[in-house]
Design a protein around this motif. Structure first.
Motif, PDB file in Angstrom:
ATOM      1  N   ILE A  56       0.742  -1.483  -0.046  1.00 32.53           N
ATOM      2  CA  ILE A  56       0.018   0.055  -0.034  1.00 32.53           C
ATOM      3  C   ILE A  56       0.931   1.277  -0.033  1.00 32.53           C
ATOM      4  CG2 ILE A  56      -1.556   1.304   1.422  1.00 32.53           C
ATOM      5  CD1 ILE A  56      -2.882  -1.202   2.003  1.00 32.53           C
ATOM      6  N   GLN A  57       1.881   1.207   0.682  1.00 39.46           N
ATOM      7  CA  GLN A  57       2.872   2.335   0.925  1.00 39.46           C
ATOM      8  C   GLN A  57       3.525   2.667  -0.430  1.00 39.46           C
ATOM      9  OE1 GLN A  57       5.091   2.753   4.653  1.00 39.46           O
ATOM     10  NE2 GLN A  57       3.909   1.087   5.521  1.00 39.46           N
ATOM     11  N   THR A  58       3.894   1.543  -1.268  1.00 38.06           N
ATOM     12  CA  THR A  58       4.684   1.765  -2.463  1.00 38.06           C
ATOM     13  C   THR A  58       3.528   1.886  -3.557  1.00 38.06           C
ATOM     14  OG1 THR A  58       4.876  -0.664  -2.559  1.00 38.06           O
ATOM     15  CG2 THR A  58       6.623   0.780  -1.646  1.00 38.06           C
ATOM     16  N   ARG A  59       2.522   1.829  -3.337  1.00 37.99           N
ATOM     17  CA  ARG A  59       1.215   1.699  -4.544  1.00 37.99           C
ATOM     18  C   ARG A  59       1.353   0.805  -5.344  1.00 37.99           C
ATOM     19  NH1 ARG A  59       1.378   7.460  -7.341  1.00 37.99           N
ATOM     20  NH2 ARG A  59       3.886   6.957  -7.510  1.00 37.99           N
ATOM     21  N   THR A  60       1.572  -0.713  -4.701  1.00 40.62           N
ATOM     22  CA  THR A  60       1.694  -1.849  -5.671  1.00 40.62           C
ATOM     23  C   THR A  60       0.635  -2.855  -5.093  1.00 40.62           C
ATOM     24  OG1 THR A  60       3.425  -2.410  -3.937  1.00 40.62           O
ATOM     25  CG2 THR A  60       4.274  -1.485  -6.186  1.00 40.62           C
ATOM     26  N   ALA A  61      -0.419  -2.490  -4.075  1.00 40.79           N
ATOM     27  CA  ALA A  61      -1.367  -3.316  -3.651  1.00 40.79           C
ATOM     28  C   ALA A  61      -1.965  -3.889  -4.652  1.00 40.79           C
ATOM     29  CB  ALA A  61      -2.080  -2.583  -2.730  1.00 40.79           C
ATOM     30  N   GLY A  62      -2.487  -3.373  -5.875  1.00 50.01           N
ATOM     31  CA  GLY A  62      -3.164  -3.850  -6.983  1.00 50.01           C
ATOM     32  C   GLY A  62      -2.460  -5.016  -7.632  1.00 50.01           C
ATOM     33  N   LEU A  63      -1.058  -4.968  -7.871  1.00 50.47           N
ATOM     34  CA  LEU A  63      -0.362  -5.911  -8.368  1.00 50.47           C
ATOM     35  C   LEU A  63      -0.207  -6.996  -7.556  1.00 50.47           C
ATOM     36  CD1 LEU A  63       1.578  -6.451 -10.919  1.00 50.47           C
ATOM     37  CD2 LEU A  63       3.516  -5.458  -9.472  1.00 50.47           C
ATOM     38  N   VAL A  64       0.000  -6.910  -6.016  1.00 47.98           N
ATOM     39  CA  VAL A  64      -0.125  -8.093  -5.187  1.00 47.98           C
ATOM     40  C   VAL A  64      -1.347  -8.688  -5.500  1.00 47.98           C
ATOM     41  CG1 VAL A  64       0.151  -8.717  -2.861  1.00 47.98           C
ATOM     42  CG2 VAL A  64       1.802  -6.839  -3.591  1.00 47.98           C
ATOM     43  N   GLN A  65      -2.487  -8.173  -5.488  1.00 47.19           N
ATOM     44  CA  GLN A  65      -3.866  -8.927  -5.391  1.00 47.19           C
ATOM     45  C   GLN A  65      -3.906  -9.636  -6.591  1.00 47.19           C
ATOM     46  OE1 GLN A  65      -7.353  -6.751  -4.270  1.00 47.19           O
ATOM     47  NE2 GLN A  65      -8.445  -7.686  -5.801  1.00 47.19           N
ATOM     48  N   TYR A  66      -3.392  -9.184  -7.821  1.00 48.47           N
ATOM     49  CA  TYR A  66      -2.972  -9.788  -9.034  1.00 48.47           C
ATOM     50  C   TYR A  66      -2.742 -11.084  -8.884  1.00 48.47           C
ATOM     51  CZ  TYR A  66      -1.449 -11.065 -13.618  1.00 48.47           C
ATOM     52  OH  TYR A  66      -1.320 -11.721 -14.806  1.00 48.47           O
ATOM     53  N   VAL A  67      -1.343 -10.949  -8.235  1.00 46.96           N
ATOM     54  CA  VAL A  67      -0.608 -12.010  -8.157  1.00 46.96           C
ATOM     55  C   VAL A  67      -1.181 -13.219  -7.346  1.00 46.96           C
ATOM     56  CG1 VAL A  67       1.618 -13.092  -7.694  1.00 46.96           C
ATOM     57  CG2 VAL A  67       1.392 -10.982  -8.764  1.00 46.96           C
ATOM     58  N   LEU A  68      -2.071 -12.862  -6.385  1.00 48.49           N
ATOM     59  CA  LEU A  68      -2.784 -13.447  -5.276  1.00 48.49           C
ATOM     60  C   LEU A  68      -3.835 -14.213  -6.017  1.00 48.49           C
ATOM     61  CD1 LEU A  68      -2.664 -11.669  -2.068  1.00 48.49           C
ATOM     62  CD2 LEU A  68      -1.454 -13.546  -2.620  1.00 48.49           C
ATOM     63  N   TRP A 104      -8.263  -1.403  -0.756  1.00 48.25           N
ATOM     64  CA  TRP A 104      -7.358  -0.382  -1.411  1.00 48.25           C
ATOM     65  C   TRP A 104      -7.489  -0.396  -2.876  1.00 48.25           C
ATOM     66  CZ3 TRP A 104      -3.287   0.239  -4.493  1.00 48.25           C
ATOM     67  CH2 TRP A 104      -2.391   1.441  -4.473  1.00 48.25           C
ATOM     68  N   SER A 105      -7.495  -1.969  -3.271  1.00 43.25           N
ATOM     69  CA  SER A 105      -7.334  -2.056  -4.947  1.00 43.25           C
ATOM     70  C   SER A 105      -8.663  -1.538  -5.533  1.00 43.25           C
ATOM     71  CB  SER A 105      -7.279  -3.752  -5.242  1.00 43.25           C
ATOM     72  OG  SER A 105      -5.978  -4.044  -4.506  1.00 43.25           O
ATOM     73  N   ARG A 106      -9.724  -1.875  -4.755  1.00 41.01           N
ATOM     74  CA  ARG A 106     -11.129  -1.199  -5.454  1.00 41.01           C
ATOM     75  C   ARG A 106     -10.977   0.122  -5.477  1.00 41.01           C
ATOM     76  NH1 ARG A 106     -13.744  -5.694  -2.708  1.00 41.01           N
ATOM     77  NH2 ARG A 106     -13.822  -4.369  -0.711  1.00 41.01           N
ATOM     78  N   GLY A 107     -10.494   0.802  -4.398  1.00 40.90           N
ATOM     79  CA  GLY A 107     -10.447   2.336  -4.314  1.00 40.90           C
ATOM     80  C   GLY A 107      -9.734   2.787  -5.423  1.00 40.90           C
ATOM     81  N   GLN A 108      -8.519   2.303  -5.709  1.00 41.19           N
ATOM     82  CA  GLN A 108      -7.714   2.443  -6.929  1.00 41.19           C
ATOM     83  C   GLN A 108      -8.217   2.253  -8.299  1.00 41.19           C
ATOM     84  OE1 GLN A 108      -4.896   4.019  -7.190  1.00 41.19           O
ATOM     85  NE2 GLN A 108      -4.927   4.484  -4.913  1.00 41.19           N
ATOM     86  N   ALA A 109      -9.040   1.244  -8.488  1.00 42.62           N
ATOM     87  CA  ALA A 109      -9.985   1.165  -9.674  1.00 42.62           C
ATOM     88  C   ALA A 109     -10.885   2.207  -9.707  1.00 42.62           C
ATOM     89  CB  ALA A 109     -10.365  -0.255  -9.591  1.00 42.62           C
ATOM     90  N   GLN A 110     -11.481   2.433  -8.758  1.00 45.18           N
ATOM     91  CA  GLN A 110     -12.603   3.934  -8.923  1.00 45.18           C
ATOM     92  C   GLN A 110     -11.787   4.888  -9.362  1.00 45.18           C
ATOM     93  OE1 GLN A 110     -14.477   3.184  -5.232  1.00 45.18           O
ATOM     94  NE2 GLN A 110     -15.809   1.690  -5.579  1.00 45.18           N
TER      95      GLN A 110
END
Length: 204
Positions: free
Chosen positions: A66-78, A96-102
């Motif tokens: 979250i601090q490095t703005r890579t949470a969406g990528l981590v969720q993708y890999v999971l 956090w990922s949903r918020g970034q998508a919005q």
């Protein structure tokens, strides 16, 4: 389609690790190494690397992503490796990922309006850098979070483009300064307040 490597700057990682100071140094190093591995080759990792994490380790990974703005990528890999820890950290990652998508959708709407205004006034422009990657390379919107959108205009058109947008509801970003094309490679930042989207107009 395989994802391209995701770049994290040394300053981003350094700041994030500093913010997490006080935690176990070994665990912090392992978390950093795992996040770098995710960014370097998100399609090459197996679920084993995540199953080795305990609850605290996974929470640290979520914090750092979250601090490095890579949470969406981590969720993708999971999701790719079908690994879903059943805890509050995973729920926070999803939130956090949903918020970034919005927010990515807001930025897309803002850019459509901005481009239409420029085109209607015969101002040629090109969208640069992160937005293009987020829209065309990454499989889900918001996986490449953007602080701002970058537009490139001809030097002769850059100040006119900025002035036009300011006439149509855009506003200067506080503290961004006042200067023209004689300074640096871009004009002062402006924001579309209706869509909370910041723009940098480049002219070289």
């Amino acid at each position: 389609r395989s994802l391209m490597p995701y770049s994290i700057s040394a300053s981003q990682m350094g700041k994030a690790r500093s913010d997490m100071s006080g935690k176990n140094t070994t665990a912090d190093t392992q978390t950093s190494a795992l996040l770098l591995a995710i960014c370097a080759a998100p399609d090459d990792l197996s679920g084993d690397v995540f199953r080795k994490l305990d609850g605290a380790g996974f929470a640290a990974l979520v914090d750092l992503s979250i601090q490095t703005r890579t949470a969406g990528l981590v969720q993708y890999v999971l999701q790719r490796v079908s690994h879903r820890p059943d805890d509050a950290s995973f729920a926070r990652l999803q939130h956090w990922s949903r918020g970034q998508a919005q927010f990515s959708m807001l930025q897309t709407r803002s850019l459509a309006r901005c481009s239409a205004l420029l085109a209607q006034n015969d101002i040629d422009h090109v969208v640069l850098k992160g937005f293009v990657l987020d829209q065309q390379v990454y499989p889900h919107k918001g996986m490449r979070p953007l602080r701002d959108l970058d537009l490139l205009c001809h030097p002769a058109d850059a100040e006119r483009a900025q002035g036009l947008l300011l006439q149509h509801g855009f506003e200067p970003v506080p503290g961004s300064g006042q200067y023209g094309v004689e300074h640096g490679h871009q004009l002062p930042e402006i924001i579309d307040p209706a869509h909370k989207t910041i723009y940098e107009i480049h002219h070289r």
